[in-house]
Design a protein around this motif. Structure first.
Motif, PDB file in Angstrom:
ATOM      1  N   ARG A 198       0.837  -1.206   0.000  1.00 39.06           N
ATOM      2  CA  ARG A 198       0.000   0.000   0.000  1.00 39.06           C
ATOM      3  C   ARG A 198       0.868   1.251   0.000  1.00 39.06           C
ATOM      4  N   ALA A 199       1.966   1.182   0.749  1.00 43.83           N
ATOM      5  CA  ALA A 199       2.908   2.316   0.756  1.00 43.83           C
ATOM      6  C   ALA A 199       3.453   2.525  -0.652  1.00 43.83           C
ATOM      7  N   ASN A 202       0.793   4.212  -2.755  1.00 42.01           N
ATOM      8  CA  ASN A 202       0.584   5.594  -2.327  1.00 42.01           C
ATOM      9  C   ASN A 202       1.769   6.496  -2.659  1.00 42.01           C
ATOM     10  N   LEU A 203       2.959   6.009  -2.362  1.00 39.70           N
ATOM     11  CA  LEU A 203       4.140   6.846  -2.588  1.00 39.70           C
ATOM     12  C   LEU A 203       4.366   7.112  -4.069  1.00 39.70           C
ATOM     13  N   ASP A 205       1.997   7.198  -6.118  1.00 37.36           N
ATOM     14  CA  ASP A 205       0.799   7.884  -6.560  1.00 37.36           C
ATOM     15  C   ASP A 205       0.166   7.165  -7.765  1.00 37.36           C
ATOM     16  N   ASP A 207      -2.592   5.168  -9.853  1.00 37.89           N
ATOM     17  CA  ASP A 207      -4.041   5.213  -9.936  1.00 37.89           C
ATOM     18  C   ASP A 207      -4.531   3.857 -10.444  1.00 37.89           C
TER      19      ASP A 207
END
Ligand SMILES: [Mn+2]
Length: 496
Positions: A198-199, A202-203, A205, A207
């Motif tokens: 998940r990191a 997220n990091l 970015d 989509d």
């Protein structure tokens, strides 16, 4: 073996020929300058004197052409030679140099038909060219052609509960699709369940689109479907089994024949990310930092930092990606900050542990984050003299169980099935397994009374586990599985 044909060989052409002369397969050069042909022959290159834009000369020049390099000095001659190559060898990979003082229009016209155009001022042009016309060049050309033929939007599906290799590969394939003018979306079923993954999302970015399996699944907005890091619809993903597949890029050996318009399946490489990096490099696509970082992480995770099932291709892909990647970001992905909740769960796991011999079982009570279970099970394995850990907690009327083993003959997957299959679902691998058990089966205690619930759950789960592990068959060395993806899916399904 690759049969390579060079049409036109100017000053740039000569350095290209030098760069690829030692490559795989046969090499034939056609040029109309007699002196150059002589020079090439002296260097042991098969060279034919003739007009590189003349169909008869070119067609007779080589058989089974897989790669065509256009590299004369004159832009107009190069354009005609490239068009001829597309006509005569429609399946071949076409690498083209625009020519001396080519205009923007001439360059543009060439890039529309070539798989790769080269600019002699480009840094590392030799490396680019060597990779471009390497053993699998024709695959890249076919991938591009397949994508180009897509009439609408492309869905790129990862396997369920995707790992970094699947995620990065999907994002990279979308980038390639975008380059050929196709709208594409990275898609998955299940969840991205590990904290590091998940990191990672997220990091960088990223989509990604999450689909819900079931009768309401509607893929009608897509004109085509690609699969990455797995190879069959309905196996490790929740697509209907009869979904027509356009593109497959995977490194797992398939258990059954794979059916798709384009298939790049190479089980001798360590990661699907390696295959995507190669295609991107070969097509000369400007790779973004996010894509490069993602692919590099995909390779590192799948090869356990270049230690497992790693191949030369993985190292080569990594060396191509590294200058484009943000390695500082990878450090943050690999050591994500741990929430206080997770620490609290680990603390409870340690406090509540029961140890018999080398086996540790522990209940953490009610759970806020299911990931914390897997982390606690991993961490407790570091405890002295412990070879097997079982950590569980409950949430939303379900008991979630996570188990780990190291340096023991116990087959955890078997043990978990034997212990919990009758009261819930269980499964996994010899050293990593999980189970889910509906709380309702364990008694009629209200969930609010957490203390007594913990007692009831502990009695059942811990007792069953200890009883079973003392009497289940040991692992028989059957460590292999159909592929990491299927294994991940199994574990994830029961564990997460
Ligand atoms: Mn993989």
């Amino acid at each position: 073996m690759v049969s390579r044909l060079v049409l036109g060989c100017g000053t740039v052409g000569q350095s290209l020929v030098e760069a690829i002369a030692d490559g795989p397969g046969s090499l034939v050069v056609i040029d109309d300058a007699e002196s150059r042909i002589e020079a090439l022959r002296e260097e042991g290159v098969t060279a034919t004197s003739g007009d590189p834009t003349d169909p008869e000369t070119v067609e007779g020049g080589a058989e089974d052409v897989e790669v065509v390099v256009v590299a004369g000095d004159d832009p107009e001659t190069n354009r005609r030679a490239a068009e001829l190559a597309v006509d005569l060898f429609p399946g071949a990979y076409l690498l083209a140099y625009a020519g001396h003082d080519a205009t923007d229009d001439q360059r543009f016209a060439l890039s529309a038909i070539a798989d790769r155009t080269v600019d002699p001022t480009e840094a590392l042009v030799e490396q680019v060219v060597t990779v471009a016309v390497g053993d699998h060049a024709i695959r890249t050309a076919n991938l591009r052609r397949t994508l180009r033929a897509v009439d609408g939007k492309l869905a790129v599906f990862m396997h369920d509960n995707p790992d970094p290799d699947a995620i990065a590969s999907a994002v990279a394939l979308c980038r390639i699709a975008e380059e050929v003018g196709i709208d594409a979306e990275p898609c998955y079923f299940g969840e991205i369940s590990h904290q590091e993954n998940r990191a990672f999302v997220n990091l960088l970015d990223l989509d990604l689109r999450n689909f819900e399996a079931g009768p309401d699944l509607d893929l009608s907005e897509f004109a085509a479907v690609a699969l990455v890091d797995h190879s069959r619809p309905g196996v490790n993903d929740q697509l209907p089994e009869d979904t027509p597949i356009d593109v497959v890029v995977d490194h797992h050996p398939p258990k059954e024949p794979v059916d798709a318009t384009f298939i790049d399946l190479r089980s001798d490489v360590g990661a699907t990310s390696t295959l995507l990096a190669e295609h991107i490099q070969r097509l000369g696509i400007d790779i973004s930092e996010a894509v490069a970082t993602g692919l590099l992480y995909g390779i590192r995770v799948d090869t356990k930092d270049f230690a497992r099932e790693v191949s030369t291709a993985d190292f080569e892909a990594a060396s191509y990606l590294l200058p484009h990647a943000d390695t500082g970001m990878l450090e943050r992905v690999e050591s994500p900050s741990v929430s206080a909740d997770t620490f609290e769960t680990v603390a409870r796991a340690i406090r509540n542990r029961r140890v018999e011999g080398t086996v540790l079982a522990t209940c953490v009570g009610s759970l806020s984050d299911r990931d914390a279970l897997a982390q606690a099970a991993d961490q407790l394995l570091d405890m002295e003299d412990i070879t097997t850990t079982l950590v569980y907690g409950f949430r939303d009327g379900t008991v979630f169980v996570s188990a780990r083993a190291r340096g023991t003959d116990v087959d955890l997957g078997e043990t978990m099935r034997a212990a919990f299959d009758q009261i819930g679902s269980a499964g996994g691998h010899a050293d990593m397994a999980g189970a889910q058990i509906p709380l309702g089966l364990l008694g009629t205690v209200e969930e609010e009374e957490e203390a007594s619930l913990t007692d009831v759950v502990s009695d059942v789960i811990t007792d069953r586990f200890f009883e079973t592990i003392q009497s289940t068959p040991q692992t028989d060395g059957e460590y292999s599985h159909g592929g990491e993806a299927s294994f991940d899916a199994t574990v994830a399904e029961h564990e997460d």
